[in-house]
Every structure is written in structure tokens, then in C-alpha cells.
Design a protein around this motif. Sequence first.
Motif, PDB file in Angstrom:
ATOM      1  N   ALA A 143       0.837  -1.389   0.387  1.00  0.00           N
ATOM      2  CA  ALA A 143      -0.508   0.032  -0.229  1.00  0.00           C
ATOM      3  C   ALA A 143       0.842   1.377  -0.135  1.00  0.00           C
ATOM      4  O   ALA A 143       0.542   1.890   0.175  1.00  0.00           O
ATOM      5  CB  ALA A 143      -0.993  -0.173   1.281  1.00  0.00           C
ATOM      6  N   ASP A 183      -5.967   7.093   4.972  1.00  0.00           N
ATOM      7  CA  ASP A 183      -6.073   7.440   3.356  1.00  0.00           C
ATOM      8  C   ASP A 183      -6.027   8.781   3.420  1.00  0.00           C
ATOM      9  O   ASP A 183      -5.927   9.571   2.167  1.00  0.00           O
ATOM     10  CB  ASP A 183      -7.528   6.510   2.637  1.00  0.00           C
ATOM     11  CG  ASP A 183      -7.379   5.122   2.317  1.00  0.00           C
ATOM     12  OD1 ASP A 183      -7.758   4.728   3.212  1.00  0.00           O
ATOM     13  OD2 ASP A 183      -6.823   5.265   1.163  1.00  0.00           O
ATOM     14  N   ASN A 209     -10.497   5.596   6.839  1.00  0.00           N
ATOM     15  CA  ASN A 209     -10.063   4.366   6.198  1.00  0.00           C
ATOM     16  C   ASN A 209     -11.334   3.516   5.735  1.00  0.00           C
ATOM     17  O   ASN A 209     -11.434   3.581   5.525  1.00  0.00           O
ATOM     18  CB  ASN A 209      -9.036   4.104   7.595  1.00  0.00           C
ATOM     19  CG  ASN A 209      -7.743   3.416   7.835  1.00  0.00           C
ATOM     20  OD1 ASN A 209      -6.853   3.244   6.706  1.00  0.00           O
ATOM     21  ND2 ASN A 209      -8.162   1.792   7.898  1.00  0.00           N
TER      22      ASN A 209
HETATM   23  C1  LIG Z   1      -1.052   3.033   3.996  1.00  0.00           C
HETATM   24  S1  LIG Z   1      -2.701   3.465   2.926  1.00  0.00           S
HETATM   25  C2  LIG Z   1      -3.428   1.908   3.123  1.00  0.00           C
HETATM   26  C3  LIG Z   1      -5.554   2.524   3.013  1.00  0.00           C
HETATM   27  O1  LIG Z   1      -5.547   1.998   1.443  1.00  0.00           O
HETATM   28  C4  LIG Z   1      -6.701   0.751   1.479  1.00  0.00           C
HETATM   29  O2  LIG Z   1      -7.330   1.912   0.954  1.00  0.00           O
HETATM   30  P1  LIG Z   1      -7.632   0.638  -0.497  1.00  0.00           P
HETATM   31  O3  LIG Z   1      -7.260  -0.748  -0.381  1.00  0.00           O
HETATM   32  O4  LIG Z   1      -8.723   0.854  -0.677  1.00  0.00           O
HETATM   33  O5  LIG Z   1      -6.493   1.417  -1.487  1.00  0.00           O
HETATM   34  C5  LIG Z   1      -6.668   0.866   2.775  1.00  0.00           C
HETATM   35  O6  LIG Z   1      -8.106   2.287   3.871  1.00  0.00           O
HETATM   36  C6  LIG Z   1      -5.601   1.388   4.265  1.00  0.00           C
HETATM   37  O7  LIG Z   1      -5.799   1.250   5.362  1.00  0.00           O
END
Ligand SMILES: CSC[C@H]1O[C@H](OP(=O)(O)O)[C@H](O)[C@@H]1O
Length: 361
Positions: free
Chosen positions: A182, A256, A266
Motif C-alpha cells: 500500500a 487514506d 480508512n
Molecule cells: C497505507 S494506506 C492503506 C490504506 O488504503 C487502503 O484502501 P484501498 O485498499 O481501497 O486503497 C486502506 O484504507 C488502507 O488502510
Amino acid sequence: MSVTNLPPWAPAEALSGASYSAAELSADGDRVFLLEQRELPVVERYVTLTTPAEVAEGIRAMVVRGAPAIGIAAAYGMVLAARAARGEGAEGYLHALRRAGALLDASRPTAVNLSWAVRRALALAEQHAPRDGEQRFQEMAAFARALHRDDVAACRAMGRLGAAHLPDEGAILTHCNAGALATGGYGTALGVIRAAIEAGKRLRVLADETRPYLQGARLTAWELHKDGIPVEVLADSMAGWLMQRGEVKAIVVGADRIARNGDVANKIGTYAVACLARHHGIPFYVAAPWSTVDLATPDGTAIPIEERASDEVGLIAGKRMVPEGVRARHPAFDVTPASLITAIFTERGEATPGELARLAG
Ligand SMILES: CSC[C@H]1O[C@H](OP(=O)(O)O)[C@H](O)[C@@H]1O
């Protein structure tokens, strides 16, 4: 777009510091490599993209996901635009970069890192537009690579800070994936866990599967198992029961977008975990780089929450679980109020949610 089963870059090129990476730029700056996260944990496959539009679609479709990682991918998309505009004069260059920036910025609304990265790239474009095309392109590539390196350094710095708050042993609960996949590498929430284990703490991880994209089951478990860190996957309904039985010693999640008052957007389900943590007196920590903090957003009510396709909930691996004609709700994020958060770890320091602006410098 092409696809390969091996990292398409030379090992020395990867800025992630690992054998895999969510997003990398080729040495020549003409290709962006994304790990196809929708196919993990079964297949580790990389897609090679050559236009900003392809990168924007890769972010929208969640080939790459995670707030810092999509910011880095967007910055690399701006490099592709700068390369394609090498022959343009200042006006044509700015038009091309603004068009690419608009495409990339529109790909997902909640993670502020995306618009933050695009804004910084456009500021550089405004500043160097009158220069030679090749020089502009190289400067944009240097900017994007520095943004990637800075993110990995930020993950390691917040990891060290957060690690001190974790117990010497026991189970840590995570939600979604806030790991190397991520980010630029090492991870935010998983960076705290990695740093604590590197410091000798005897921890294991309980990873919420995190429906419907299953970032926990598919991505967090894949990362930690690869590192040899003990991990068990939970169905999203199980966390409360394990907290009630005293098995969960602390919770660490990513973010986020963090509003000025410390409210945190988040992955959907984070708010429920935070409520359970408060009820059971378990510390609830957030780890995020400063690029996730949005001081221009006063509180969580002003954070845009992405609504994704109903079928991403209604179908599992293409198999229909919700009857035809019945809509499935799909808010992709929720907002945890600052009052439920024990501390926020960033590379600039740790703060209680109310003190966040102090770290603004
Ligand atoms: C280190 S930020 C990760 C954060 O982003 C994820 O969302 P997505 O997988 O939909 O982009 C999730 O909220 C995580 O905590």
C-alpha cells in the motif's frame, strides 16, 4: 499494456527495498510497473504501462491501491506525460501535464496522497515549463523517484516510533492492508509491526480479511507470511469476539486521509473496529505518512467517501452471492472520529489526534 510474471526491473532498480513493489518506474522513465494486486496471493504478476491514462485506470481498478502507493503511481504517471511532451513548448507541455493530472486525480477520491502527488508534480511543471523538454522529463522523473524514496523512509521512521507503543508480546489486530503493497515499501501499520518485531518484540498478527476486496486475507497475510511473521486471518465479524476474550493487545491501522481535527478516513470497517477497541479498552493506533494528513479538511465530515460498484460486493471471484436485482451497498471507506484514536504515528512524530497540527512545522 504488457504482463510479466517476474519483476520487470533489475533488482537494484526497485525503490521498495523488497523483492516486490506496488509501483516502480523503469530506469529510462518510459514505463510504469504495477504489481497486479487483484491476483495476489495466488499469482505475483506485473503490468507494464506506458501512458498516464493506463496508470489512472490501474489506480481506479485497484491494480495498485493504498494511499501512498497510488500517490507514487500517479507521480510516475506524470513522468510518462512529461516524457511524451518532450517536444512541446512551455504552453503545450503545461496543457499535457494538466490533462494527465486531471485524469490521475479523478481516478479515486478519498486518499489525499493522490491529489497531493499530482499537485506537487503540476507545481514542478509550472516552474520548469520554459526549459528544454528532455531536462523537464528528467526533473519530473527525479521528483517522482524522490517521492517514492521519501515514502519508504517515512514508513521506516513512523515504524520505529510506533513500535515503542506495542507490547513486548501478543497479538496485534490489523484491518485492510497498510503494508509494503500500500506504500512505496515497508508499510505504515505493517511498518510499525515490522519495526517492533525487528526490535525483538514477540508479536503475531490477526488480520481482518476486509471484505470485499480482501486486502487483509489476500495482501496482508501474503506480505507477513513472506516475512515469516506469524499471521492468522479473521473474517470481519470475528474481531469483537477475540477482543472480548482478551486476545487482542493493540490495533494498528493505516489511513487514506486524516483531517485537521484528527478524524481518520480508512477502509470500511475501521470505525467498527475502533468502537470495539474503545469498548474493550484496547489501544487503537493509526500510522500514516504526513502526505496523508490534509490540514485543509477541517474534520471527517468533509472527507469524500468513495462509493464503488455494487458487484464488487455482490460477486465473489465472479460468483454471484447477492440475487440479481438486489443492490449491495459499497462505501469503500469510513471515518473514525479522533475521540476513538489513541495516537497517530507519522514520520514527523507521534501525536494524539488533537495535537496533529503541532507536527505541521
Ligand atoms: C497505507 S494506506 C492503506 C490504506 O488504503 C487502503 O484502501 P484501498 O485498499 O481501497 O486503497 C486502506 O484504507 C488502507 O488502510
